[in-house]
Design a protein around this motif. Structure first.
Motif, PDB file in Angstrom:
ATOM      1  N   LEU A  95      69.797  32.503 -16.677  1.00 57.01           N
ATOM      2  CA  LEU A  95      69.433  33.358 -17.697  1.00 57.01           C
ATOM      3  C   LEU A  95      70.895  33.270 -18.703  1.00 57.01           C
ATOM      4  N   ARG A  96      72.026  33.275 -18.311  1.00 50.66           N
ATOM      5  CA  ARG A  96      73.146  32.976 -19.095  1.00 50.66           C
ATOM      6  C   ARG A  96      73.076  31.748 -20.013  1.00 50.66           C
ATOM      7  N   ALA A  97      72.656  30.661 -19.326  1.00 50.44           N
ATOM      8  CA  ALA A  97      72.343  29.372 -20.128  1.00 50.44           C
ATOM      9  C   ALA A  97      71.236  29.713 -21.102  1.00 50.44           C
ATOM     10  N   GLU A  98      70.437  30.131 -20.830  1.00 49.61           N
ATOM     11  CA  GLU A  98      69.065  30.282 -21.855  1.00 49.61           C
ATOM     12  C   GLU A  98      69.659  31.454 -22.901  1.00 49.61           C
ATOM     13  N   TYR A  99      70.786  32.320 -22.650  1.00 51.40           N
ATOM     14  CA  TYR A  99      71.077  33.457 -23.512  1.00 51.40           C
ATOM     15  C   TYR A  99      71.851  32.588 -24.461  1.00 51.40           C
TER      16      TYR A  99
END
Length: 354
Positions: A194-198
């Motif tokens: 999720l952090r990579a996507e954010y």
């Protein structure tokens, strides 16, 4: 923004007794201090609070990072921590229905009815903030009790601080039980993805920040069916890495929408170009829910290509797809949590039409 006046949502006269049931609807992604205050205030006015958790069974993304089960568990911990007896609250989980409001209303009504068991002594708890509070007008059989909790805090603020490593800010926004959950979740592979996507989405949107007008993107998608199966791809890159999707993509300046959908269907799945998709169009529809894509305002034109019955054509993933395969209708319809953005809703639209 000043909320529009609606006589149906006017403050009711003072009550001399508690309502039997109160209903509080939200996504709680994640629950924060204002949510807790509303629930505690509601429990002073109702005997039992039914917390309706929205966006259930959706794939994780940076807008909906936590499953409905996780949110239910952390709300339970939050209320117990605040001294509320477990017998005084219960839960309903409802899916998003971006293109069929009636189904969403029905799911809320059915879930609440399972707890109220015929009682009509029901109150709806909420605050008319802006157009996002429209649902408060959708249950006229339930008395509306406006909350006195007025707070600028939003779950969007919490998620932004959370994914940008402003952890002291997060701690001040959420109850201790929620903070403990968020701290533990940061150690999971799901958080890393999720952090990579954010970060990806933040850079993506930044590229369009200085244009004179907000861009509106146009895409075309292909719902290809044959013999009770639908053609799906597994996304190889961000956003939505690993999620299932229809083949499709952005419209090129020199092509029609139909040509775009057919091109992407063949290019992403290896479907033989000998299959004349243009001759197999069964129906088409536009899907334009404003928040359907976190990349920005994106309108998609989806085409249903029905290849009839017979052996399933051999596929080979290409053009950014990690995998391409034929999925039985029963599995596709039953697993919305596997799909990217609103792709399950689009597939469901065509398959349910028959």
């Amino acid at each position: 923004m000043t909320a529009p006046h609606d006589p149906a949502l006017a403050s009711p006269p003072p009550r001399t007794r508690k309502r039997t049931f109160g209903v509080y609807i939200g996504r709680f992604e994640p629950p924060h201090q204002a949510h807790l205050l509303v629930m505690l205030e509601a429990l002073e006015q109702v005997q039992k609070l039914i917390v309706v958790i929205g966006s259930a069974r959706a794939a994780r993304n940076t807008k909906n990072p936590f499953t409905a089960e996780e949110r239910q568990e952390v709300i339970t911990a939050m209320l117990l921590e605040a001294g509320v007896a477990r017998s005084r609250f219960c839960f309903v989980q409802v899916r998003d229905y971006f293109y069929n409001e009636g189904l969403w209303l029905s799911e809320v009504q059915r879930g609440v009815a399972e707890h109220t068991r015929g009682s009509t002594d029901i109150a709806l708890i909420g605050h008319v903030k802006d157009e996002s509070s429209y649902y408060l007008r959708s249950f006229p059989a339930w008395e509306f009790i406006p909350t006195h909790v007025i707070s600028p805090l939003s779950a969007t603020d919490v998620r932004k601080a959370y994914f940008e490593d402003r952890l002291p800010d997060v701690q001040g926004m959420v109850p201790p039980a929620v903070h403990a959950f968020l701290t533990a979740f940061r150690q999971t592979p799901e958080y890393a993805e999720l952090r990579a996507e954010y970060d990806y989405l933040r850079e993506y949107r930044a590229a369009w920040r200085d244009v004179p007008f907000p861009p509106v993107f146009v895409t075309a998608d292909a719902v290809v069916t044959r013999s009770g199966h639908v053609l799906v791809v597994r996304r190889a890159g961000l956003p939505g890495r690993g999620r299932l999707a229809m083949p499709g993509g952005f419209l090129q300046p020199d092509e029609t929408l139909l040509a775009c959908a057919a091109r992407r269907a063949s290019g992403e799945t290896g479907l033989s170009e000998a299959v004349d998709l243009a001759a197999k169009v069964r129906s088409q529809a536009v899907f334009d829910y404003p928040g359907r894509s976190q990349r920005g305002r994106t309108v998609t034109h989806a085409f249903h290509f029905d290849l009839g019955i017979g052996q399933l054509p051999v596929l080979k993933a290409a053009e950014g797809a990690a995998e391409a395969f034929w999925m039985p209708f029963s599995q596709a319809l039953a697993q919305p949590e596997l799909f990217f953005e609103d792709h399950h809703a689009i597939i469901e639209h065509f398959l349910m039409r028959g």
